[in-house]
Design a protein around this motif. Sequence first.
Motif, PDB file in Angstrom:
ATOM      1  N   GLY A   1       0.795  -1.229   0.000  1.00 29.15           N
ATOM      2  CA  GLY A   1       0.000   0.000   0.000  1.00 29.15           C
ATOM      3  C   GLY A   1       0.826   1.277   0.000  1.00 29.15           C
ATOM      4  O   GLY A   1       0.297   2.362   0.247  1.00 29.15           O
ATOM      5  N   LEU A   2       2.134   1.158  -0.271  1.00 31.98           N
ATOM      6  CA  LEU A   2       2.970   2.372  -0.249  1.00 31.98           C
ATOM      7  C   LEU A   2       2.596   3.259  -1.446  1.00 31.98           C
ATOM      8  O   LEU A   2       2.432   2.776  -2.552  1.00 31.98           O
ATOM      9  N   ASP A   3       2.484   4.554  -1.185  1.00 32.34           N
ATOM     10  CA  ASP A   3       2.158   5.513  -2.239  1.00 32.34           C
ATOM     11  C   ASP A   3       3.207   5.410  -3.357  1.00 32.34           C
ATOM     12  O   ASP A   3       4.388   5.681  -3.127  1.00 32.34           O
ATOM     13  N   PRO A   4       2.780   5.004  -4.577  1.00 34.17           N
ATOM     14  CA  PRO A   4       3.771   4.803  -5.658  1.00 34.17           C
ATOM     15  C   PRO A   4       4.548   6.082  -5.981  1.00 34.17           C
ATOM     16  O   PRO A   4       5.682   6.016  -6.457  1.00 34.17           O
ATOM     17  N   ALA A   5       3.941   7.220  -5.725  1.00 33.48           N
ATOM     18  CA  ALA A   5       4.611   8.495  -6.023  1.00 33.48           C
ATOM     19  C   ALA A   5       5.896   8.673  -5.219  1.00 33.48           C
ATOM     20  O   ALA A   5       6.836   9.344  -5.657  1.00 33.48           O
TER      21      ALA A   5
ATOM     22  N   SER B   1      17.374  -2.504   0.761  1.00 33.04           N
ATOM     23  CA  SER B   1      16.696  -1.481   1.566  1.00 33.04           C
ATOM     24  C   SER B   1      15.200  -1.751   1.607  1.00 33.04           C
ATOM     25  O   SER B   1      14.681  -2.513   0.802  1.00 33.04           O
ATOM     26  N   VAL B   2      14.535  -1.097   2.556  1.00 36.59           N
ATOM     27  CA  VAL B   2      13.081  -1.152   2.609  1.00 36.59           C
ATOM     28  C   VAL B   2      12.576   0.258   2.924  1.00 36.59           C
ATOM     29  O   VAL B   2      13.180   0.976   3.722  1.00 36.59           O
ATOM     30  N   VAL B   3      11.490   0.642   2.248  1.00 36.24           N
ATOM     31  CA  VAL B   3      10.872   1.945   2.517  1.00 36.24           C
ATOM     32  C   VAL B   3       9.448   1.709   2.990  1.00 36.24           C
ATOM     33  O   VAL B   3       8.695   0.976   2.346  1.00 36.24           O
ATOM     34  N   THR B   4       9.101   2.280   4.147  1.00 39.51           N
ATOM     35  CA  THR B   4       7.741   2.122   4.672  1.00 39.51           C
ATOM     36  C   THR B   4       7.209   3.451   5.198  1.00 39.51           C
ATOM     37  O   THR B   4       7.986   4.390   5.416  1.00 39.51           O
ATOM     38  N   ALA B   5       5.914   3.473   5.433  1.00 40.90           N
ATOM     39  CA  ALA B   5       5.301   4.542   6.214  1.00 40.90           C
ATOM     40  C   ALA B   5       5.262   4.059   7.673  1.00 40.90           C
ATOM     41  O   ALA B   5       5.865   3.034   8.000  1.00 40.90           O
ATOM     42  N   CYS B   6       4.573   4.797   8.542  1.00 43.97           N
ATOM     43  CA  CYS B   6       4.398   4.317   9.916  1.00 43.97           C
ATOM     44  C   CYS B   6       2.958   4.568  10.347  1.00 43.97           C
ATOM     45  O   CYS B   6       2.181   5.191   9.604  1.00 43.97           O
TER      46      CYS B   6
END
Lengths: 500, 213
Positions: free
Chosen positions: B89-93, B119-124
């Motif tokens: 669900g990460l914002d593709p932008a 690496s990993v990119v997430t929201a919180c």
Amino acid sequence: MSGTFVGMPAFPKAAREAVADTTLRGNLRHATHTIRAKREAAVAEVSDWAALREAGKQIKDHTLRHLDRYLVQLEEAVTAAGGTVHWAVDADEANRIVTRLVKETGESEVVKVKSMATQEIGLNEALEAEGIRAYETDLAELIVQLGRDRPSHILVPAIHRNRGEIRDIFRAEMGAWGRPAPEGLTDTPADLAEAARLHLREKFLRAKVGISGANFMVAETGTLVVVESEGNGRMCLTLPETLISVVGIEKIVPTWRDLEVFLQTLPRSSTAERMNPYTSMWTGAEGDGAGGGDGPRTFHLVLLDNGRTDTLADEVGRQALRCIRCSACLNVCPVYERAGGHAYGSVYPGPIGAILSPQLRGTGSEIDASLPYASSLCGACYEVCPVAIDIPEVLVHLRERVVEGGPVTRAGNKAVLKPAKGHAAERAAMRAAGWAFARPGVLRAGQRLASRTRGLHPRTLPGPGRAWSATRDLPAVPAEPFRDWWQRTNGGATEEGTAK
Amino acid sequence: MSSRELILGRVRRALADVPPDDTPYEDAVARDYLREHGERTAAQDVELLAENLADYRALVHRCDEGELPALLARLLAERKAATVLVPPGLDPAWLAESDVTRVADRPESGPHELDAVDSVVTACAVAVAETGTIVLDAGPDQGRRRITLVPDHHVCVVRAPAQVVSSVPQALERLDPRRPATWISGPSATSDIELDRVEGVHGPRTLEVVIVG
């Protein structure tokens, strides 16, 4: 409790040997003084510390007073969330349950999060006997396991080891357990931590079964909480297919909201941090639905009694069950600082161990009967305790129990404890003193005799008093009994050189 | 008798001294501790969050919404990351300006697969200013717990001020106990060797927090 420490000498003997070990004393002194200063700073940051401490005490006291209700509520919540709850009366039963659950997975190795409860029941040894290898994954526990050693601190089980000793253990032992230590391993903490990372990662990635304890269980929601620093806990709690948590029945809090108190007091009390690096919370097992696949599919909770209900039955000693295992009391204790954790002969060392072990295990053994005396009663432990356990009060209560005997509960049954044998001489001496003090003529004659024979007095006591005088100077007997001096000088009025 | 009945029976006998009309839970605990420490504006909370995260060795970056894709692209490039894990669900932008190969967070991907990712990119879900903590609750923009655990580099995006609360009590209020939660305060650390703090044992050795807004 576990067989690990059975056969330990009583505290005074073990402590005497530990105090003579200058490396151990150096390691301990450095460590306890470091954490002590940091803790003070961390606590000073929150202006409502006293109110948080009182709330923590009240939450735990309320839970203990209604433990049956909260246990049932917890069981329902965990079960509703897809977990399975087991009940273990003692260490043997808990070990049998866990062994069976591991065998049912078909696996012969497990990864473990540092857990006092599983140490208490000697789970690793029980699994080993059934052909299951348990890998400790907390760095300090790894050091203890590789060194075939025993833990000596609740939070930092290898606190008694310095970096040089740790490097030597890693070099010598890692290969026998998996990936060997890297060539040319130095003794810098960063290098040692990296060696542990490499050694353990292969185990984490292949493990199918994880075993943990828990810091808290929320009755309302069935949520379990594990507080940690390294990430080994997260590894064991999320990567395996099966998770088995062994938790003492006293670790319940009634509601989700109650965590707001302990998540503020526990990190500051234990590692002196605003917050520990990682806290994991999970409720039941992961389903196969949309949110599924996050964490173990099978979750077992083993609720452990092992002496806790006996402790609960003692209205004074019950407060020991408030303990959240922060270890602040160890770090401020002058006795722990010099004697070290091993002298306490239990997985629970220090002031909390001195009241918890003899209650969980009873005072039948020499080491357990001696533990209530392993304290200076200075009260520093009570001052720092984040749930305000009055450790000195319980120590005095347990001393009375050991010396005088009295009603206790063992394995759920009420019993009357006989006075401890080792204290016969003390009781005889006190009875004799009582007799003499009640007869002024006898007392006076005795005092005069003592004064006149001053030159002949030995430096140490004979017989049963030898142990007492071995570590103390005998008080000098005055040249003249006070009562005689008072009579001769009319209370000092006629003595030359004195006022009046 | 089952062990369950045995233990519950022992508990009840041990509590014979507790009267049936003992103080109920609602009145048993004096909640006169603070809901938050000190009085701060929302902006000051964000400042404190950044300060406390940095104090525990997280690398903290600030940007506005428009700058985020470029910043994330730069952080991944600086790390020389070839692959990045992306929650469903990460914002593709957010990753639009990065050419790093994306790896989807799939339930069936095993630990070894995750270990191979850079690496990993997430929201919180929420961030706590007073303690310097970010909380992940496995929401769609955060992914399963393991994806922020196995790779060595975690970039977490915090939306300020909406996701920043002042204190631990305020954070718990926002969380759903039914969701698995991971509270993260700085990168993995240990103090097990002579109580010297060492960062990076088992979790990501580098934690970068991007505060947006």
